[in-house]
Design a protein around this motif. Structure first.
Motif, PDB file in Angstrom:
ATOM      1  N   MET A   1       0.835  -1.206   0.000  1.00 32.32           N
ATOM      2  CA  MET A   1       0.000   0.000   0.000  1.00 32.32           C
ATOM      3  C   MET A   1       0.870   1.257   0.000  1.00 32.32           C
ATOM      4  SD  MET A   1      -3.310   0.762   0.319  1.00 32.32           S
ATOM      5  CE  MET A   1      -3.901  -0.828   0.890  1.00 32.32           C
ATOM      6  N   ALA A   2       0.677   2.130  -0.975  1.00 26.76           N
ATOM      7  CA  ALA A   2       1.510   3.337  -1.041  1.00 26.76           C
ATOM      8  C   ALA A   2       1.076   4.317   0.048  1.00 26.76           C
ATOM      9  CB  ALA A   2       1.340   3.985  -2.408  1.00 26.76           C
ATOM     10  N   GLU A   3       2.043   4.780   0.820  1.00 23.43           N
ATOM     11  CA  GLU A   3       1.751   5.790   1.847  1.00 23.43           C
ATOM     12  C   GLU A   3       1.876   7.177   1.212  1.00 23.43           C
ATOM     13  OE1 GLU A   3       0.963   5.581   5.181  1.00 23.43           O
ATOM     14  OE2 GLU A   3       0.722   3.446   4.842  1.00 23.43           O
ATOM     15  N   CYS A   4       1.116   8.140   1.654  1.00 28.55           N
ATOM     16  CA  CYS A   4       1.339   9.497   1.173  1.00 28.55           C
ATOM     17  C   CYS A   4       1.338  10.428   2.374  1.00 28.55           C
ATOM     18  CB  CYS A   4       0.287   9.918   0.160  1.00 28.55           C
ATOM     19  SG  CYS A   4      -1.266  10.350   0.879  1.00 28.55           S
ATOM     20  N   LEU A   5       1.851  11.622   2.167  1.00 27.83           N
ATOM     21  CA  LEU A   5       1.871  12.566   3.272  1.00 27.83           C
ATOM     22  C   LEU A   5       0.433  12.888   3.650  1.00 27.83           C
ATOM     23  CD1 LEU A   5       4.581  15.043   1.975  1.00 27.83           C
ATOM     24  CD2 LEU A   5       4.857  13.213   3.652  1.00 27.83           C
ATOM     25  N   PRO A   6       0.156  12.930   4.961  1.00 33.95           N
ATOM     26  CA  PRO A   6      -1.227  13.277   5.308  1.00 33.95           C
ATOM     27  C   PRO A   6      -1.533  14.733   4.942  1.00 33.95           C
ATOM     28  CG  PRO A   6       0.122  13.045   7.287  1.00 33.95           C
ATOM     29  CD  PRO A   6       0.995  12.692   6.125  1.00 33.95           C
ATOM     30  N   THR A   7      -2.707  14.969   4.392  1.00 31.63           N
ATOM     31  CA  THR A   7      -3.149  16.338   4.144  1.00 31.63           C
ATOM     32  C   THR A   7      -4.133  16.675   5.245  1.00 31.63           C
ATOM     33  OG1 THR A   7      -3.027  15.833   1.829  1.00 31.63           O
ATOM     34  CG2 THR A   7      -4.135  17.877   2.421  1.00 31.63           C
ATOM     35  N   THR A   8      -3.899  17.793   5.868  1.00 29.53           N
ATOM     36  CA  THR A   8      -4.714  18.131   7.035  1.00 29.53           C
ATOM     37  C   THR A   8      -5.378  19.487   6.843  1.00 29.53           C
ATOM     38  OG1 THR A   8      -3.183  16.914   8.431  1.00 29.53           O
ATOM     39  CG2 THR A   8      -4.587  18.485   9.539  1.00 29.53           C
ATOM     40  N   TYR A   9      -6.622  19.559   7.247  1.00 34.10           N
ATOM     41  CA  TYR A   9      -7.315  20.846   7.290  1.00 34.10           C
ATOM     42  C   TYR A   9      -7.813  21.036   8.721  1.00 34.10           C
ATOM     43  CZ  TYR A   9      -7.417  20.413   2.218  1.00 34.10           C
ATOM     44  OH  TYR A   9      -7.057  20.273   0.907  1.00 34.10           O
ATOM     45  N   ALA A  10      -7.624  22.224   9.263  1.00 32.43           N
ATOM     46  CA  ALA A  10      -8.074  22.490  10.635  1.00 32.43           C
ATOM     47  C   ALA A  10      -8.942  23.737  10.644  1.00 32.43           C
ATOM     48  CB  ALA A  10      -6.859  22.698  11.532  1.00 32.43           C
ATOM     49  N   VAL A  11     -10.100  23.632  11.295  1.00 30.43           N
ATOM     50  CA  VAL A  11     -10.993  24.798  11.413  1.00 30.43           C
ATOM     51  C   VAL A  11     -11.442  24.946  12.859  1.00 30.43           C
ATOM     52  CG1 VAL A  11     -11.901  24.619   9.037  1.00 30.43           C
ATOM     53  CG2 VAL A  11     -13.105  23.457  10.897  1.00 30.43           C
ATOM     54  N   SER A  12     -11.925  26.117  13.197  1.00 38.33           N
ATOM     55  CA  SER A  12     -12.548  26.280  14.514  1.00 38.33           C
ATOM     56  C   SER A  12     -13.646  27.330  14.423  1.00 38.33           C
ATOM     57  CB  SER A  12     -11.522  26.702  15.568  1.00 38.33           C
ATOM     58  OG  SER A  12     -11.115  28.030  15.363  1.00 38.33           O
ATOM     59  N   CYS A  13     -14.629  27.186  15.287  1.00 36.38           N
ATOM     60  CA  CYS A  13     -15.692  28.213  15.334  1.00 36.38           C
ATOM     61  C   CYS A  13     -16.096  28.455  16.782  1.00 36.38           C
ATOM     62  CB  CYS A  13     -16.889  27.793  14.467  1.00 36.38           C
ATOM     63  SG  CYS A  13     -17.990  26.613  15.228  1.00 36.38           S
ATOM     64  N   PRO A  14     -16.714  29.620  17.047  1.00 37.25           N
ATOM     65  CA  PRO A  14     -17.068  29.965  18.426  1.00 37.25           C
ATOM     66  C   PRO A  14     -18.377  29.308  18.877  1.00 37.25           C
ATOM     67  CG  PRO A  14     -17.751  31.716  16.953  1.00 37.25           C
ATOM     68  CD  PRO A  14     -17.085  30.688  16.091  1.00 37.25           C
ATOM     69  N   ALA A  15     -18.608  29.332  20.191  1.00 35.00           N
ATOM     70  CA  ALA A  15     -19.938  29.012  20.726  1.00 35.00           C
ATOM     71  C   ALA A  15     -20.778  30.287  20.647  1.00 35.00           C
ATOM     72  CB  ALA A  15     -19.804  28.521  22.155  1.00 35.00           C
ATOM     73  N   LYS A  16     -21.999  30.212  21.089  1.00 35.71           N
ATOM     74  CA  LYS A  16     -22.877  31.403  21.012  1.00 35.71           C
ATOM     75  C   LYS A  16     -23.667  31.564  22.305  1.00 35.71           C
ATOM     76  CE  LYS A  16     -26.695  28.963  21.129  1.00 35.71           C
ATOM     77  NZ  LYS A  16     -27.841  28.975  21.944  1.00 35.71           N
ATOM     78  N   ILE A  17     -24.145  32.780  22.489  1.00 35.82           N
ATOM     79  CA  ILE A  17     -25.064  33.004  23.606  1.00 35.82           C
ATOM     80  C   ILE A  17     -26.201  33.899  23.105  1.00 35.82           C
ATOM     81  CG2 ILE A  17     -23.814  34.991  24.621  1.00 35.82           C
ATOM     82  CD1 ILE A  17     -24.416  33.510  27.365  1.00 35.82           C
ATOM     83  N   ILE A  18     -27.423  33.540  23.485  1.00 35.71           N
ATOM     84  CA  ILE A  18     -28.571  34.350  23.054  1.00 35.71           C
ATOM     85  C   ILE A  18     -28.926  35.324  24.166  1.00 35.71           C
ATOM     86  CG2 ILE A  18     -31.007  34.294  22.356  1.00 35.71           C
ATOM     87  CD1 ILE A  18     -30.440  31.714  20.925  1.00 35.71           C
ATOM     88  N   LEU A  19     -28.918  36.608  23.821  1.00 33.47           N
ATOM     89  CA  LEU A  19     -29.255  37.641  24.822  1.00 33.47           C
ATOM     90  C   LEU A  19     -30.764  37.732  25.014  1.00 33.47           C
ATOM     91  CD1 LEU A  19     -26.331  38.665  23.762  1.00 33.47           C
ATOM     92  CD2 LEU A  19     -27.079  40.761  24.816  1.00 33.47           C
ATOM     93  N   HIS A  20     -31.452  37.798  23.882  1.00 36.36           N
ATOM     94  CA  HIS A  20     -32.919  37.888  23.939  1.00 36.36           C
ATOM     95  C   HIS A  20     -33.497  37.182  22.713  1.00 36.36           C
ATOM     96  CE1 HIS A  20     -33.133  40.645  27.293  1.00 36.36           C
ATOM     97  NE2 HIS A  20     -32.282  41.472  26.699  1.00 36.36           N
ATOM     98  N   GLY A  21     -34.667  36.588  22.885  1.00 43.86           N
ATOM     99  CA  GLY A  21     -35.400  36.100  21.720  1.00 43.86           C
ATOM    100  C   GLY A  21     -35.414  34.590  21.544  1.00 43.86           C
ATOM    101  N   GLU A  22     -34.766  33.834  22.469  1.00 39.06           N
ATOM    102  CA  GLU A  22     -34.821  32.384  22.304  1.00 39.06           C
ATOM    103  C   GLU A  22     -36.288  31.917  22.306  1.00 39.06           C
ATOM    104  OE1 GLU A  22     -33.743  34.312  25.064  1.00 39.06           O
ATOM    105  OE2 GLU A  22     -32.080  32.951  25.519  1.00 39.06           O
ATOM    106  N   HIS A  23     -36.561  30.885  21.627  1.00 35.26           N
ATOM    107  CA  HIS A  23     -37.895  30.310  21.391  1.00 35.26           C
ATOM    108  C   HIS A  23     -38.778  31.226  20.524  1.00 35.26           C
ATOM    109  CE1 HIS A  23     -37.333  26.622  23.517  1.00 35.26           C
ATOM    110  NE2 HIS A  23     -36.750  27.287  24.498  1.00 35.26           N
ATOM    111  N   ALA A  24     -38.921  32.505  20.906  1.00 38.61           N
ATOM    112  CA  ALA A  24     -39.760  33.400  20.087  1.00 38.61           C
ATOM    113  C   ALA A  24     -39.222  33.434  18.653  1.00 38.61           C
ATOM    114  CB  ALA A  24     -39.770  34.800  20.697  1.00 38.61           C
ATOM    115  N   VAL A  25     -37.894  33.312  18.503  1.00 36.93           N
ATOM    116  CA  VAL A  25     -37.271  33.398  17.179  1.00 36.93           C
ATOM    117  C   VAL A  25     -37.729  32.241  16.275  1.00 36.93           C
ATOM    118  CG1 VAL A  25     -35.140  32.156  17.870  1.00 36.93           C
ATOM    119  CG2 VAL A  25     -35.030  33.846  16.044  1.00 36.93           C
ATOM    120  N   VAL A  26     -38.114  31.130  16.888  1.00 41.05           N
ATOM    121  CA  VAL A  26     -38.617  29.989  16.110  1.00 41.05           C
ATOM    122  C   VAL A  26     -39.975  30.353  15.469  1.00 41.05           C
ATOM    123  CG1 VAL A  26     -39.410  27.570  16.329  1.00 41.05           C
ATOM    124  CG2 VAL A  26     -37.376  28.343  17.596  1.00 41.05           C
TER     125      VAL A  26
END
Ligand SMILES: Nc1ncnc2c1ncn2[C@@H]1O[C@H](COP(=O)(O)OP(=O)(O)OP(=O)(O)O)[C@@H](O)[C@H]1O
Ligand SMILES: C[C@@](O)(CCO)CC(=O)[O-]
Length: 406
Positions: A1-26
């Motif tokens: 089996m031919a080995e190859c260099l691993p290709t890597t992608y890395a991402v990140s994203c923030p968490a969130k907080i709702i100040l006002h409007g949860e449920h009503a926004v639905v």
């Protein structure tokens, strides 16, 4: 089996907080939310060249909950093209390999993973094994959008894998999430940003996955994890509010009750009652809408006049919103106790997110600021976690070694 260099992608994203409007926004009402500095990291590695495309394996790891599961590529690809409800049932069978309990985080996270893979990469020719690992700084299932963060990060990685989004690929960056974070803290990594158009694609797929997890979400959570910042969100559209920056006069203490909850169950419970007694629920949603709009107006005023916030007004809005969330049944005794307890120490707090457990937020004002350590100690003594979050942080981005020439 031919080995190859691993290709890597890395991402990140923030968490969130709702100040006002949860449920009503639905229900098509306005909400205000902001991103917070608890990031979810996801790394995708193409691990080895397979001489036999039939043997390509797709793996998913969530070490925080001991998920380490693999599927032959064909077992996922064979579901592609099946009509929607049947496809979902078949994908659930694959997800049950991680955990047979369909309410577990392991099952739900794996379902999101195979759904996004089948939908985005189902027609992509892959000859390399693919391994995705996800790790989050956000408490799971606490109303801070960990499920949206997972959906958004995995969507971005699969859009890259399917070549719908082109990122600089980094060969031989064989790095774990812990090593990535360590390298970031030493300044050895740099960040790259997605185009507006690509953010739109990521957000759309993040929303599609959130619909599978939460039934009928509004889309605010995935929008905040994708775009970051602070936004007014209504009916799938958002406008950025320049309300929070590093020198912002608005600061919040986040309080984690550590009581587990299910966003899907809370959304369904509210829906049931709204359908039973719409004449009572709809005016409550209208009041929450008015609170969100009044808060937006105040944030815009602070910016345009470059003046101090009307803290009394902001406290009143938070106080009233908490009572309205109680009225629609998404608070509970322990959360009300926190609400009253913080009030005795001079902090107005409310449920944030879907409620039923999870997190609350408390407003910091010039009056109570000095008492934050007292508040935090008192909350710790009662078994709750609390911290002052950085608000309005960067949305999803990708990470590259600083010395890469891309
Ligand atoms: N690193 C991770 N390890 C394990 N599970 C994760 C990880 N990141 C995200 N998750 C997912 O987080 C989900 C928790 O979602 P849930 O909807 O209950 O809460 P939440 O998103 O934190 O709250 P809310 O939707 O109210 O903001 C689980 O489905 C789990 O699969
Ligand atoms: C409860 C809810 O309003 C917020 C969850 O973070 C659900 C949604 O908007 O999708």
């Amino acid at each position: 089996m031919a080995e190859c260099l691993p290709t890597t992608y890395a991402v990140s994203c923030p968490a969130k907080i709702i100040l006002h409007g949860e449920h009503a926004v639905v229900y098509g009402k306005a909400a205000i939310g902001t991103s917070i500095d608890l990031r979810t990291y996801a790394i995708l590695k193409n691990t080895r060249l397979s001489s036999d495309a039939d043997n390509v394996v797709i793996s998913f790891k969530m070490p925080q909950i001991d998920v380490d599961v693999s599927w032959p590529l064909d077992s996922i690809k064979s579901k592609v093209g099946t009509e929607y409800p049947e496809m979902l049932d078949e994908l659930k069978t694959l997800a049950s390999q991680a955990d047979s309990d369909s309410n577990s985080y392991a099952f739900v996270g794996s379902l999101v993973f195979v759904f996004l893979f089948a939908s985005i990469c189902g027609k992509t020719d892959l000859t390399q094994n693919v391994c995705v690992e996800v790790d989050t700084e956000a408490p799971l299932g606490s109303g801070l959008g960990s499920s949206a963060a997972l959906s958004v990060c995995v969507s971005a990685l699969f859009l890259v894998l399917a070549n719908n989004i082109q990122l600089p690929s980094v060969n031989n960056m064989d790095i774990t999430i812990a090593q990535l974070k360590n390298a970031m803290s030493k300044g050895e990594m740099k960040q790259g940003y997605f185009t507006r158009e690509n953010l739109g694609h990521i957000n759309n797929w993040g929303f599609a996955a959130e619909r599978i997890v939460h039934g009928n979400p509004s889309g605010i959570d995935n929008a905040l994890c994708t775009h970051g910042g602070t936004m007014r969100f209504i009916e799938g559209q958002f406008t950025s509010l320049k309300a929070f920056s590093s020198d912002s006069p608005i600061s919040l203490v986040v309080i984690d009750s550590c009581i587990p909850k299910s966003t899907q169950k809370m959304i369904f419970a509210v829906k049931d009652k709204q359908m039973q007694i719409p004449k009572i629920f709809d005016p409550i949603f209208a009041s929450i809408d008015a609170i969100s709009e009044r808060c937006c107006q105040e944030f815009n005023r602070i910016l345009s006049e470059n003046s101090a916030p009307d803290y009394k007004l902001l406290e009143d809005l938070i106080f009233i919103n908490h009572q309205l969330l109680c009225a629609i049944g998404v608070s509970r005794l322990e959360l009300d106790n926190i609400h009253q307890f913080t009030q005795r120490l001079g902090f107005v707090s409310k449920v944030t997110g879907s409620g039923g457990g999870g997190c609350m937020l408390a407003l910091v004002t010039p009056e109570n600021e000095k008492r934050i350590p007292i508040l935090k100690d008192a909350l710790t003594e009662k078994g709750f976690k609390s911290w002052q979050a950085n608000l309005g942080v960067q949305g999803i981005c990708y990470h590259l070694p600083s010395n890469s020439d891309t």
